[in-house]
Design an enzyme around this catalytic site. Structure first.
Site, PDB file in Angstrom:
ATOM      1  N   ASP A 180      27.791  13.601  -6.203  1.00 15.27           N
ATOM      2  CA  ASP A 180      27.075  14.248  -7.366  1.00 15.27           C
ATOM      3  C   ASP A 180      25.641  14.141  -6.830  1.00 15.27           C
ATOM      4  OD1 ASP A 180      25.281  14.519  -9.724  1.00 15.27           O
ATOM      5  OD2 ASP A 180      26.435  12.848 -10.938  1.00 15.27           O
ATOM      6  N   HIS A 226      32.619   8.503 -20.104  1.00  9.60           N
ATOM      7  CA  HIS A 226      31.353   9.048 -20.120  1.00  9.60           C
ATOM      8  C   HIS A 226      31.420  10.384 -21.088  1.00  9.60           C
ATOM      9  CE1 HIS A 226      31.730  12.235 -16.973  1.00  9.60           C
ATOM     10  NE2 HIS A 226      32.261  11.104 -16.355  1.00  9.60           N
ATOM     11  N   ARG A 245      35.144  13.929 -10.424  1.00 13.61           N
ATOM     12  CA  ARG A 245      34.260  14.649 -11.639  1.00 13.61           C
ATOM     13  C   ARG A 245      34.046  16.006 -11.206  1.00 13.61           C
ATOM     14  NH1 ARG A 245      30.938  10.953 -12.282  1.00 13.61           N
ATOM     15  NH2 ARG A 245      29.081  11.558 -10.782  1.00 13.61           N
ATOM     16  N   HIS A 252      27.465   5.452 -11.175  1.00 12.07           N
ATOM     17  CA  HIS A 252      26.212   5.750 -10.679  1.00 12.07           C
ATOM     18  C   HIS A 252      26.265   4.925  -9.394  1.00 12.07           C
ATOM     19  CE1 HIS A 252      24.562   6.318 -14.953  1.00 12.07           C
ATOM     20  NE2 HIS A 252      25.175   7.301 -14.528  1.00 12.07           N
ATOM     21  N   HIS A 275      18.401  14.195 -17.034  1.00 11.30           N
ATOM     22  CA  HIS A 275      18.776  14.333 -18.499  1.00 11.30           C
ATOM     23  C   HIS A 275      17.814  14.806 -19.357  1.00 11.30           C
ATOM     24  CE1 HIS A 275      22.051  10.970 -17.456  1.00 11.30           C
ATOM     25  NE2 HIS A 275      22.188  12.097 -16.807  1.00 11.30           N
ATOM     26  N   GLU A 308      31.310  18.952 -11.734  1.00 12.82           N
ATOM     27  CA  GLU A 308      30.064  19.325 -12.608  1.00 12.82           C
ATOM     28  C   GLU A 308      29.279  20.482 -12.370  1.00 12.82           C
ATOM     29  OE1 GLU A 308      26.736  16.180 -12.325  1.00 12.82           O
ATOM     30  OE2 GLU A 308      25.921  16.910 -14.243  1.00 12.82           O
ATOM     31  N   GLU A 353      30.507  18.342 -17.330  1.00  9.54           N
ATOM     32  CA  GLU A 353      30.981  17.416 -16.274  1.00  9.54           C
ATOM     33  C   GLU A 353      32.177  16.344 -16.357  1.00  9.54           C
ATOM     34  OE1 GLU A 353      27.978  14.633 -15.214  1.00  9.54           O
ATOM     35  OE2 GLU A 353      26.726  15.560 -16.622  1.00  9.54           O
ATOM     36  N   TYR A 370      38.818   8.494 -13.603  1.00  3.85           N
ATOM     37  CA  TYR A 370      38.237   7.360 -12.725  1.00  3.85           C
ATOM     38  C   TYR A 370      39.354   6.454 -12.986  1.00  3.85           C
ATOM     39  CZ  TYR A 370      33.938  10.090 -13.566  1.00  3.85           C
ATOM     40  OH  TYR A 370      33.169  10.881 -13.745  1.00  3.85           O
ATOM     41  N   ASP A 430      22.101  19.890 -11.120  1.00  2.90           N
ATOM     42  CA  ASP A 430      22.926  18.516 -11.304  1.00  2.90           C
ATOM     43  C   ASP A 430      24.324  19.026 -10.877  1.00  2.90           C
ATOM     44  OD1 ASP A 430      24.208  16.211 -11.637  1.00  2.90           O
ATOM     45  OD2 ASP A 430      23.484  16.114 -14.006  1.00  2.90           O
ATOM     46  N   ASP A 462       0.824  -1.133  -0.029  1.00  2.00           N
ATOM     47  CA  ASP A 462      -0.140  -0.004   0.098  1.00  2.00           C
ATOM     48  C   ASP A 462       0.962   1.328   0.208  1.00  2.00           C
ATOM     49  OD1 ASP A 462      -2.177  -1.372  -0.034  1.00  2.00           O
ATOM     50  OD2 ASP A 462      -2.295  -1.340   1.930  1.00  2.00           O
ATOM     51  N   HIS A 490      24.811  16.853 -20.751  1.00  2.00           N
ATOM     52  CA  HIS A 490      23.508  16.609 -21.181  1.00  2.00           C
ATOM     53  C   HIS A 490      22.781  17.783 -20.865  1.00  2.00           C
ATOM     54  CE1 HIS A 490      22.415  16.064 -16.930  1.00  2.00           C
ATOM     55  NE2 HIS A 490      23.670  15.447 -16.755  1.00  2.00           N
TER      56      HIS A 490
HETATM   57  N1  GLY Z   1      23.654  12.986 -11.879  1.00  5.00           N
HETATM   58  C1  GLY Z   1      23.490  12.432 -13.071  1.00  5.00           C
HETATM   59  C2  GLY Z   1      24.333  13.057 -14.203  1.00  5.00           C
HETATM   60  O1  GLY Z   1      25.436  13.659 -13.647  1.00  5.00           O
HETATM   61  O2  GLY Z   1      24.266  12.866 -15.269  1.00  5.00           O
HETATM   62 MN    MN Z   2      24.933  15.431 -15.062  1.00  4.31          MN
HETATM   63 MN    MN Z   3      25.364  14.606 -11.902  1.00  6.67          MN
END
Ligand code: GLY
Ligand code: MN
Ligand code: MN
Length: 440
Positions: free
Chosen positions: A258, A348, A404, A241, A359, A406, A382, A386, A269, A38, A352
């Site tokens: 992040d 990566h 990273r 992630h 995204h 960003e 970003e 790594y 972000d 529920d 984005h």
């Molecule tokens: N937090 C997701 C990204 O940086 O794309």
């Molecule tokens: Mn991002």
């Molecule tokens: Mn991010």
């Protein structure tokens, strides 16, 4: 602060102007999702629906019928119901849909089977996003089939189906003044959360305790996380992630966070990476400065007239050169880029679109060419590096370092505006902030 009602009207009118004549657009709200029996997941409205209506209740369907005599904007939603509202919360009802949300006409969602086929009759084209909500896809097919069965009785079912996203997502890519205001507020809140995390961090704390600091800052500002916060110490910073957030933070490690806030549906972000103990080691600082320089180079390229891919290529160049200089890659940078060797440590892309979705929607290529950046677009920048333990040919001092950086960048007429720049990212700035917090 909110998005004015007049803006939602403007968006609907703009969409209707672009639609074929004799068309209808159908936009369902997001379904409610069960977490356990529920208990439901926190409800988040569908971004397309929210963009066109500003209406955040579930069980609603927005219908746009250009030229309809009794009103072009029809909103189906739940009826007022004192018992249900006592248990589950307030509802706008049909009067609220019209008075508070600017619908021309509103019907109970329970009557949609009777009413919607009638709205589709005599329309040639249906604009709808197929495949996002399969239950709703089936309902829509059911309504169409009912009309088809009535052809001999004179019904005229729609015969053309067009993906709504094609028009809508291009609109969403260009942010209005009030959207930019909302995104600046989402950015401000996330900046405060990152600073709070930097101040709070001490060796021996856990990743979830730092996550709690982020959540505290989001909620005390009326915001919520735009996505699951990533709080990864040491080796966890190399997992792109990572969201378990359950390990202890160790002296001598870096911490990668992040985390972004959602305000009025709009996301920020931000990623920052800083030393758990407040002081970068030499090896950490060497890599960090490469990423920081790559980010600066990418931000510099985030200006109108450049291609979407230009910031990425600028970042890749600086990262590759830095990796060669530090001895992590061997060879000529140009060749290493051509062969994609940098992907061992940078797997990566550099950004984005950002907006109602983290995204965000919008094409990155038009006619197979990278899209040009234009004022009003918001993108993240970003870059990262790594270096997990065991990376072959990499000096040990660089192992288990994940970095990273960003930021969220609005493209403006004259260049850009870094919405999240108030979050410290220069190593000296970070050390100063953390040093002050430790001394306090
Ligand atoms: N937090 C997701 C990204 O940086 O794309
Ligand atoms: Mn991002
Ligand atoms: Mn991010």
């Amino acid at each position: 602060m909110s998005i004015p009602l007049s803006e939602f009207t403007r968006r609907r009118k703009q969409l209707m102007r672009m639609m074929d004549k004799h068309a209808i657009a159908i936009i369902p709200s997001a379904p409610v999702r069960v977490r356990n029996r529920d208990a439901e997941y926190p409800y988040r409205q569908d971004s397309d629906f929210l963009y066109l209506t500003g209406f955040s209740e579930p069980e609603a369907v927005a219908v746009l019928v250009p030229g309809r005599e009794h009103g072009e904007y029809v909103l189906f939603c739940r009826e007022r119901d004192p018992v249900m509202e006592t248990w589950h919360g307030r509802r706008a009802g049909q009067d609220g849909a019209i008075e508070q949300y600017g619908a021309d006409d509103s019907f109970p969602i329970s009557d949609i089977d009777e009413i919607l086929p009638g709205l589709m009759e005599d329309r040639d084209t249906v604009y709808y996003t197929m495949g996002r909500d399969t239950d709703f896809d089936q309902k829509l097919m059911g309504w169409i089939n009912r009309l088809r069965e009535q052809v001999r009785a004179g019904a005229h079912p729609p015969h053309e189906f067009i993906s709504l996203e094609y028009l809508l997502h291009d609109m969403r890519l260009y942010k209005s003044r009030s959207e930019i205001k909302a995104m600046k507020e989402a950015a401000r809140i996330a900046v405060a959360a990152h600073k709070r995390a930097m101040r709070a961090c001490r060796p021996g704390m856990t990743e979830y305790q730092i996550e709690a600091e982020l959540l505290y800052e989001f909620r005390r500002n009326g915001a919520e996380p735009a996505y699951q916060s990533i709080v990864g110490g040491g080796a966890n910073g190399c997992i792109l992630h990572y969201t378990e957030n359950r390990d202890e933070l160790k002296d001598g490690d870096l911490l990668l966070i992040d985390a972004g806030a959602e305000h009025l549906g709009y996301a920020s972000d931000i990623t920052r990476t800083f030393p758990v103990n407040g002081r970068f080691s030499d090896a950490q600082r060497e890599l960090y400065e490469v990423v920081l320089e790559a980010q600066a180079a990418a931000i510099e390229k985030t200006v109108p007239g450049n291609h979407w891919n230009d910031p990425h290529m600028a970042a890749v160049k600086v990262l590759t050169r830095g990796l060669v200089e530090l001895g992590l890659l061997k060879g000529k940078p140009a060749q290493l880029i051509k062969e994609g060797e940098y992907r061992r440590f940078y797997m990566h892309r550099t950004g984005h679109w950002l907006g109602l979705d983290v995204h965000d929607v919008g094409d990155y290529k038009l006619d197979e060419e990278w899209r040009l950046l234009e004022p009003g677009m918001v993108t993240t920048v970003e870059p990262g590096l790594y270096i997990p333990a065991g990376s072959k040919g990499v000096p040990k001092r660089y192992h288990d370092i994940g970095i990273r950086i960003e930021d969220d960048v609005l493209v403006t007429k004259d260049g850009h505006d870094v919405l999240t720049e108030a979050a410290p990212k220069h190593p000296d700035e970070i050390e100063a902030l953390m040093g002050e917090a430790a001394a306090a």
